[in-house]
Design an enzyme around this catalytic site. Sequence first.
Site, PDB file in Angstrom:
ATOM      1  N   LYS A  22       0.829  -1.209   0.000  1.00  0.00           N
ATOM      2  CA  LYS A  22       0.000   0.000   0.000  1.00  0.00           C
ATOM      3  C   LYS A  22       0.860   1.255   0.000  1.00  0.00           C
ATOM      4  O   LYS A  22       0.675   2.160  -0.814  1.00  0.00           O
ATOM      5  CB  LYS A  22      -0.904  -0.005   1.240  1.00  0.00           C
ATOM      6  CG  LYS A  22      -1.527   1.347   1.553  1.00  0.00           C
ATOM      7  CD  LYS A  22      -2.419   1.305   2.766  1.00  0.00           C
ATOM      8  CE  LYS A  22      -1.753   1.510   4.098  1.00  0.00           C
ATOM      9  NZ  LYS A  22      -1.405   2.888   4.448  1.00  0.00           N
ATOM     10  N   ASN A  23       1.826   1.302   0.926  1.00  0.00           N
ATOM     11  CA  ASN A  23       2.578   2.544   1.103  1.00  0.00           C
ATOM     12  C   ASN A  23       3.629   2.790   0.018  1.00  0.00           C
ATOM     13  O   ASN A  23       4.240   3.845  -0.021  1.00  0.00           O
ATOM     14  CB  ASN A  23       3.217   2.590   2.500  1.00  0.00           C
ATOM     15  CG  ASN A  23       2.152   2.771   3.573  1.00  0.00           C
ATOM     16  OD1 ASN A  23       1.001   3.083   3.257  1.00  0.00           O
ATOM     17  ND2 ASN A  23       2.515   2.556   4.827  1.00  0.00           N
TER      18      ASN A  23
HETATM   19  N1  EPU Z   1       6.595  14.338  11.214  1.00  0.00           N
HETATM   20  C1  EPU Z   1       6.641  15.670  11.551  1.00  0.00           C
HETATM   21  N2  EPU Z   1       6.438  16.580  10.563  1.00  0.00           N
HETATM   22  C2  EPU Z   1       6.209  16.220   9.263  1.00  0.00           C
HETATM   23  C3  EPU Z   1       6.169  14.855   8.928  1.00  0.00           C
HETATM   24  C4  EPU Z   1       6.366  13.934   9.935  1.00  0.00           C
HETATM   25  O1  EPU Z   1       6.860  16.024  12.701  1.00  0.00           O
HETATM   26  O2  EPU Z   1       6.045  17.124   8.427  1.00  0.00           O
HETATM   27  C5  EPU Z   1       6.817  13.321  12.255  1.00  0.00           C
HETATM   28  C6  EPU Z   1       5.583  12.448  12.502  1.00  0.00           C
HETATM   29  O3  EPU Z   1       4.657  13.055  13.360  1.00  0.00           O
HETATM   30  C7  EPU Z   1       6.198  11.200  13.049  1.00  0.00           C
HETATM   31  C8  EPU Z   1       7.533  11.097  12.290  1.00  0.00           C
HETATM   32  O4  EPU Z   1       7.784  12.407  11.792  1.00  0.00           O
HETATM   33  O5  EPU Z   1       6.467  11.382  14.406  1.00  0.00           O
HETATM   34  C9  EPU Z   1       7.566  10.129  11.145  1.00  0.00           C
HETATM   35  O6  EPU Z   1       6.385  10.255  10.373  1.00  0.00           O
HETATM   36  P1  EPU Z   1       6.352  10.006   8.809  1.00  0.00           P
HETATM   37  O7  EPU Z   1       6.229  11.316   8.121  1.00  0.00           O
HETATM   38  O8  EPU Z   1       7.488   9.131   8.423  1.00  0.00           O
HETATM   39  O9  EPU Z   1       4.993   9.214   8.634  1.00  0.00           O
HETATM   40  P2  EPU Z   1       4.059   9.283   7.374  1.00  0.00           P
HETATM   41  O10 EPU Z   1       4.873   9.520   6.168  1.00  0.00           O
HETATM   42  O11 EPU Z   1       2.903  10.163   7.637  1.00  0.00           O
HETATM   43  C10 EPU Z   1       4.250   6.750   6.725  1.00  0.00           C
HETATM   44  C11 EPU Z   1       3.297   5.622   6.500  1.00  0.00           C
HETATM   45  C12 EPU Z   1       2.726   5.169   7.830  1.00  0.00           C
HETATM   46  C13 EPU Z   1       3.883   4.717   8.714  1.00  0.00           C
HETATM   47  C14 EPU Z   1       4.888   5.871   8.865  1.00  0.00           C
HETATM   48  C15 EPU Z   1       6.122   5.496   9.655  1.00  0.00           C
HETATM   49  C16 EPU Z   1       2.461   6.065   4.274  1.00  0.00           C
HETATM   50  C17 EPU Z   1       1.327   6.462   3.424  1.00  0.00           C
HETATM   51  N3  EPU Z   1       2.238   6.063   5.598  1.00  0.00           N
HETATM   52  O12 EPU Z   1       3.492   7.794   7.341  1.00  0.00           O
HETATM   53  O13 EPU Z   1       1.885   4.057   7.560  1.00  0.00           O
HETATM   54  O14 EPU Z   1       3.404   4.360   9.974  1.00  0.00           O
HETATM   55  O15 EPU Z   1       5.313   6.324   7.565  1.00  0.00           O
HETATM   56  O16 EPU Z   1       6.767   4.433   9.067  1.00  0.00           O
HETATM   57  O17 EPU Z   1       3.531   5.748   3.776  1.00  0.00           O
HETATM   58  C18 EPU Z   1       0.078   2.595   7.912  1.00  0.00           C
HETATM   59  O18 EPU Z   1       0.311   2.096   6.801  1.00  0.00           O
HETATM   60  O19 EPU Z   1      -0.709   2.073   8.745  1.00  0.00           O
HETATM   61  C19 EPU Z   1       0.742   3.837   8.292  1.00  0.00           C
HETATM   62  C20 EPU Z   1       0.299   4.628   9.258  1.00  0.00           C
END
Ligand code: EPU
Length: 416
Positions: A22-23
């Site tokens: 998915k991701n």
């Molecule tokens: N963060 C910030 N600011 C930002 C972006 C992120 O502070 O602008 C923080 C977040 O709050 C978190 C950390 O950085 O504490 C890492 O978050 P990240 O941005 O890596 O998460 P994401 O990109 O929103 C993706 C996956 C998630 C997965 C996380 C961590 C996708 C679509 N989603 O989320 O997947 O948990 O990376 O690996 O790729 C899931 O599939 O169930 C899911 C939640």
Amino acid sequence: MDKIVIHGGKALVGSVRIGGAKNAALPILVSSLLTDGWCTYENVPHLRDIESIKQLLTHLGAEVETDGHTVRINAAGLSNHEAPYDLVRKMRASILVLCPLVARLKKARVSLPGGCAIGARPINFHLKGLTLLGADIDLDHGYVDASAKTLVGNEIFFDIPSVTGTENLLMAAVLAEGTTILRNAAREPEVVALIDVLNLMGSKIKGAGTSILTIQGVKKLRPVHVSIIPDRIETGTFMVAAALTKGSIEIKDCEPDHVTGIIHKLRQTGTEVSIKGKKIYVKGSKTIQSIDIKTLPYPGFPTDMQAQFMVLMAIAGGLSIISETIFENRFIHVSELRRLGADITVSGNAAMIKGVPSLSGAPVMATDLRASASLILAGLVAKGTTEVNRIYHLDRGYEAIEKKFQKLGADIERIQ
Ligand code: EPU
């Protein structure tokens, strides 16, 4: 709303095929916006989140065709620069259209995704990075308004490695003038998969899989035909299912290299894991040993597997501590697991789990995607009947999970 009913206690035995990630699929489908011809993607999973992104891409003016697990997208007619609240609120990953829209149309208006069950999940890194590439950004009535006459390469540092943040900025940098360097970038396999696709389109990105990505902007990108990598979280979920039910499962069409952290921890619990090519064999042990876990960015232990391992620890022979360092509120499954008899206490970002001899079935409520998976796993091992309600989230990230478990011998059904 559908619910899943499980009569627990069956050891799972047999073979299961892993679907596309998915991701990885989400950013890759979005990357079609950077080209103006037909892109073809195979092994795209049938999931609610994939439907949501296809709906958003269609709304933006792309043509989208689906045939089984193959999706074709043509963004030649990309015309609309607005991603409305109604489409973005369904799925946070919709923010991924922000940078491609600015790169192609020079402007974007994307609804702010807001918080979600697992935490506040800000997008400040996405916005700060895009600003550094030369975009003007305003926040207006819950929307991000971004525009740029030209995007120009720059050096961007992530305070924390962000998966979608890295992916979004990559999709701006590939069409920016000059060189962009992303430092402390995310190294997840899904980011690498996107980089592979962007490079096939004609981008010049170096450093995939490391925390320093160097992107030399190009003028134009071409369409691609690729297959989506296997889902490492679905793989891990089935691995835990085998361990939990003391079963024996062959997991095929997966990528063992992407789940080394999960394999390592699972072996520490006493579970037997062996690898043959793209297959993983998992055999549960009579006694499950308790282990400690700390979630970390890749290649550390994935936060998306934390809830599933918590179920395993709930019936392990001892005390275990799980520390969640990625999302501040990712223990929402704890109260539901307690209803099944698990002995878990949470303090700050750590959960202490005292293994109990067995769980007992009860009605529970699914709250987020991975929490839902953990409740299904708990139901598979609990004595009696477990009813998992509000499984909307499960369908966002697992394709036909109940059918796959049925094939492995589980007594599980979806009730509409
Ligand atoms: N963060 C910030 N600011 C930002 C972006 C992120 O502070 O602008 C923080 C977040 O709050 C978190 C950390 O950085 O504490 C890492 O978050 P990240 O941005 O890596 O998460 P994401 O990109 O929103 C993706 C996956 C998630 C997965 C996380 C961590 C996708 C679509 N989603 O989320 O997947 O948990 O990376 O690996 O790729 C899931 O599939 O169930 C899911 C939640």
